[in-house]
Design a protein around this motif. Sequence first.
Motif, PDB file in Angstrom:
ATOM      1  N   LEU A 123       1.910  -6.535  19.377  1.00 41.47           N
ATOM      2  CA  LEU A 123       1.616  -5.644  18.247  1.00 41.47           C
ATOM      3  C   LEU A 123       0.139  -5.684  17.855  1.00 41.47           C
ATOM      4  O   LEU A 123      -0.302  -4.911  17.001  1.00 41.47           O
ATOM      5  N   ARG A 124      -0.639  -6.559  18.465  1.00 40.48           N
ATOM      6  CA  ARG A 124      -2.083  -6.565  18.213  1.00 40.48           C
ATOM      7  C   ARG A 124      -2.685  -5.209  18.558  1.00 40.48           C
ATOM      8  O   ARG A 124      -2.429  -4.652  19.629  1.00 40.48           O
ATOM      9  N   GLY A 125      -3.471  -4.676  17.629  1.00 43.42           N
ATOM     10  CA  GLY A 125      -4.131  -3.401  17.871  1.00 43.42           C
ATOM     11  C   GLY A 125      -3.241  -2.184  17.708  1.00 43.42           C
ATOM     12  O   GLY A 125      -3.672  -1.067  17.992  1.00 43.42           O
ATOM     13  N   LYS A 126      -2.008  -2.371  17.204  1.00 45.22           N
ATOM     14  CA  LYS A 126      -1.047  -1.277  17.125  1.00 45.22           C
ATOM     15  C   LYS A 126      -0.891  -0.764  15.693  1.00 45.22           C
ATOM     16  O   LYS A 126      -1.269  -1.410  14.727  1.00 45.22           O
ATOM     17  N   GLN A 127      -0.295   0.424  15.598  1.00 49.57           N
ATOM     18  CA  GLN A 127       0.034   1.059  14.324  1.00 49.57           C
ATOM     19  C   GLN A 127       1.546   0.975  14.128  1.00 49.57           C
ATOM     20  O   GLN A 127       2.308   1.477  14.964  1.00 49.57           O
ATOM     21  N   VAL A 128       1.977   0.347  13.038  1.00 46.86           N
ATOM     22  CA  VAL A 128       3.401   0.125  12.805  1.00 46.86           C
ATOM     23  C   VAL A 128       3.777   0.646  11.422  1.00 46.86           C
ATOM     24  O   VAL A 128       3.070   0.386  10.441  1.00 46.86           O
ATOM     25  N   ALA A 129       4.895   1.351  11.334  1.00 52.69           N
ATOM     26  CA  ALA A 129       5.378   1.895  10.064  1.00 52.69           C
ATOM     27  C   ALA A 129       6.485   1.020   9.491  1.00 52.69           C
ATOM     28  O   ALA A 129       7.348   0.524  10.221  1.00 52.69           O
ATOM     29  N   VAL A 130       6.440   0.844   8.172  1.00 48.60           N
ATOM     30  CA  VAL A 130       7.492   0.157   7.429  1.00 48.60           C
ATOM     31  C   VAL A 130       8.000   1.121   6.361  1.00 48.60           C
ATOM     32  O   VAL A 130       7.266   2.018   5.939  1.00 48.60           O
ATOM     33  N   PRO A 131       9.241   0.973   5.908  1.00 45.95           N
ATOM     34  CA  PRO A 131       9.779   1.938   4.938  1.00 45.95           C
ATOM     35  C   PRO A 131       9.234   1.778   3.528  1.00 45.95           C
ATOM     36  O   PRO A 131       9.242   2.734   2.746  1.00 45.95           O
ATOM     37  N   LYS A 169      -5.071  -0.559   6.683  1.00 48.20           N
ATOM     38  CA  LYS A 169      -6.318   0.172   6.823  1.00 48.20           C
ATOM     39  C   LYS A 169      -6.043   1.662   6.951  1.00 48.20           C
ATOM     40  O   LYS A 169      -4.940   2.081   7.334  1.00 48.20           O
ATOM     41  N   GLU A 170      -7.054   2.453   6.643  1.00 47.44           N
ATOM     42  CA  GLU A 170      -6.940   3.890   6.828  1.00 47.44           C
ATOM     43  C   GLU A 170      -6.849   4.204   8.319  1.00 47.44           C
ATOM     44  O   GLU A 170      -7.419   3.493   9.162  1.00 47.44           O
ATOM     45  N   GLN A 171      -6.129   5.282   8.634  1.00 42.69           N
ATOM     46  CA  GLN A 171      -6.037   5.703  10.027  1.00 42.69           C
ATOM     47  C   GLN A 171      -7.445   5.949  10.577  1.00 42.69           C
ATOM     48  O   GLN A 171      -8.287   6.557   9.932  1.00 42.69           O
ATOM     49  N   GLY A 172      -7.700   5.437  11.770  1.00 40.24           N
ATOM     50  CA  GLY A 172      -8.995   5.625  12.397  1.00 40.24           C
ATOM     51  C   GLY A 172      -9.944   4.455  12.220  1.00 40.24           C
ATOM     52  O   GLY A 172     -10.932   4.342  12.954  1.00 40.24           O
ATOM     53  N   GLN A 173      -9.676   3.608  11.224  1.00 36.63           N
ATOM     54  CA  GLN A 173     -10.518   2.437  11.050  1.00 36.63           C
ATOM     55  C   GLN A 173     -10.279   1.449  12.192  1.00 36.63           C
ATOM     56  O   GLN A 173      -9.143   1.247  12.614  1.00 36.63           O
ATOM     57  N   PRO A 174     -11.336   0.847  12.706  1.00 39.28           N
ATOM     58  CA  PRO A 174     -11.159  -0.085  13.832  1.00 39.28           C
ATOM     59  C   PRO A 174     -10.380  -1.330  13.425  1.00 39.28           C
ATOM     60  O   PRO A 174     -10.441  -1.782  12.284  1.00 39.28           O
ATOM     61  N   LEU A 175      -9.640  -1.867  14.368  1.00 40.43           N
ATOM     62  CA  LEU A 175      -8.871  -3.086  14.153  1.00 40.43           C
ATOM     63  C   LEU A 175      -9.484  -4.227  14.940  1.00 40.43           C
ATOM     64  O   LEU A 175      -9.953  -4.039  16.069  1.00 40.43           O
ATOM     65  N   ALA A 176      -9.471  -5.417  14.360  1.00 38.90           N
ATOM     66  CA  ALA A 176      -9.888  -6.605  15.089  1.00 38.90           C
ATOM     67  C   ALA A 176      -8.860  -6.917  16.171  1.00 38.90           C
ATOM     68  O   ALA A 176      -7.736  -6.399  16.158  1.00 38.90           O
ATOM     69  N   ALA A 177      -9.232  -7.781  17.070  1.00 39.21           N
ATOM     70  CA  ALA A 177      -8.383  -8.051  18.233  1.00 39.21           C
ATOM     71  C   ALA A 177      -7.008  -8.586  17.852  1.00 39.21           C
ATOM     72  O   ALA A 177      -6.027  -8.367  18.580  1.00 39.21           O
ATOM     73  N   ASP A 178      -6.921  -9.280  16.721  1.00 40.84           N
ATOM     74  CA  ASP A 178      -5.644  -9.891  16.342  1.00 40.84           C
ATOM     75  C   ASP A 178      -4.916  -9.116  15.256  1.00 40.84           C
ATOM     76  O   ASP A 178      -3.908  -9.589  14.728  1.00 40.84           O
ATOM     77  N   GLU A 179      -5.385  -7.916  14.907  1.00 39.01           N
ATOM     78  CA  GLU A 179      -4.827  -7.173  13.775  1.00 39.01           C
ATOM     79  C   GLU A 179      -3.801  -6.120  14.193  1.00 39.01           C
ATOM     80  O   GLU A 179      -3.925  -5.478  15.250  1.00 39.01           O
TER      81      GLU A 179
END
Length: 414
Positions: free
Chosen positions: A154-162, A186-196
């Motif tokens: 899940l590192r570097g991924k976008q995940v939705a919660v209800p 974070k806002e969509q498009g903002q870079p993620l760190a390697a472990d985020e």
Amino acid sequence: MCEQCDSGNLIDHSAGAAKGGLTRRGYLDLMAAGGLAMMGALKPGLSFAQPKDDVVRIGYLPITDATALLVAHGMGFFKDEGLVAEKPTLIRSWSSLVESFAAQKFNLVHFLKPIPVWMRYNNKFPVKIMAWAHTNGSAIVVGKDAGIDSFADLRGKQVAVPYWYSMHNIVLQMAMRVNGVKAVIKEQGQPLAADECNLQVMAPSDMPPALAAKKIDAYIVAEPFNALGELRAGAKTLRFTGDMWKNHPCCVVCMHEADTKERAEWTQKVVNAVVKAQVYASANKKEVAKLLSRDGMEYLPVPQDVVERAMTLYDTGTYAAPPAIKHPDWKNGRIDFNGFPYASATKLIVKAMNETVVSGDTTFLGGLDPDFVAKDLVDDRFIRKALAKFPDWRKDPTVPTGSDPFTREEVIAL
């Protein structure tokens, strides 16, 4: 997927604005911010006039968490108790259901378990948990091409919660921490760190389309939207939450505290009907799936095959790669219906909420005593009497064996 969305006629917003100082536009702005932020606009101790009649008014989201309330209506169990129950009202978002309950639109609802914690202790709103709506019944599913075969992926991924305050967010982040993944918002498009891993709130019905369109890489939610993702959006199940936290609560049955004090006989009848529905659902999952679906009584806007999968398909052969079921010895189902509100789980959730990344101010959590919350938020007097009336509840495989079925130890194996 769900066409019955929130509408302006659910609540008299002009009246609400007069009492609480908040306009409809203000509510919409707050709901757009996601999570339970909108509850902060309710003044501490704010109350609304109780309806003058004894009609049961149910609000629900189109998920299997609402099964007990919907079956009690559909099978006539409220009528068996001498109660009149309106047709349940489908609500699309948790924020709208919270708002509607607070405004006395409904007197019987299901909430994600952390929601009443927020309502009662951050906003001083007199809500009571009367029972669990069900156990298990959720999963995390991932896109087939997202390259996710473990929580570490899940590192570097976008995940939705209800919802920020949900069992889903709590359990997901437990597993992420163990695997060295940092939850961020974070806002969509903002870079993620390697472990985020970036989290966002999304309505359950929006999740499968978003996954199919690759707007998100994964989501965690209640059924039937995991089954729907599998059948219609090319999703694969990474892990069932009931295989991570054994027989965990997800949604709980909630009522207004005033009803429990001023209409105790009425409240007992309501809880009796809910327990009877849980006993029936536990023994008749396939029949209940049809009743709930759009091929039955149309409580859920999805076809029977999807709801039946969500209710019954739970085997290690189907879910071998990735291994979504690691503990078949637990002998739980994909969803189960033991409604007793075990204090041990409430205490665990209160503690875990302090470790979970959410949007908004969480300072109220620092002063909460889990033991106090377990006694103050939950009123188990009525369900104890109802369970005595329907002893078949002990046949549910998730009920603890032994002399005391009302006490258990929580088991988490991530």
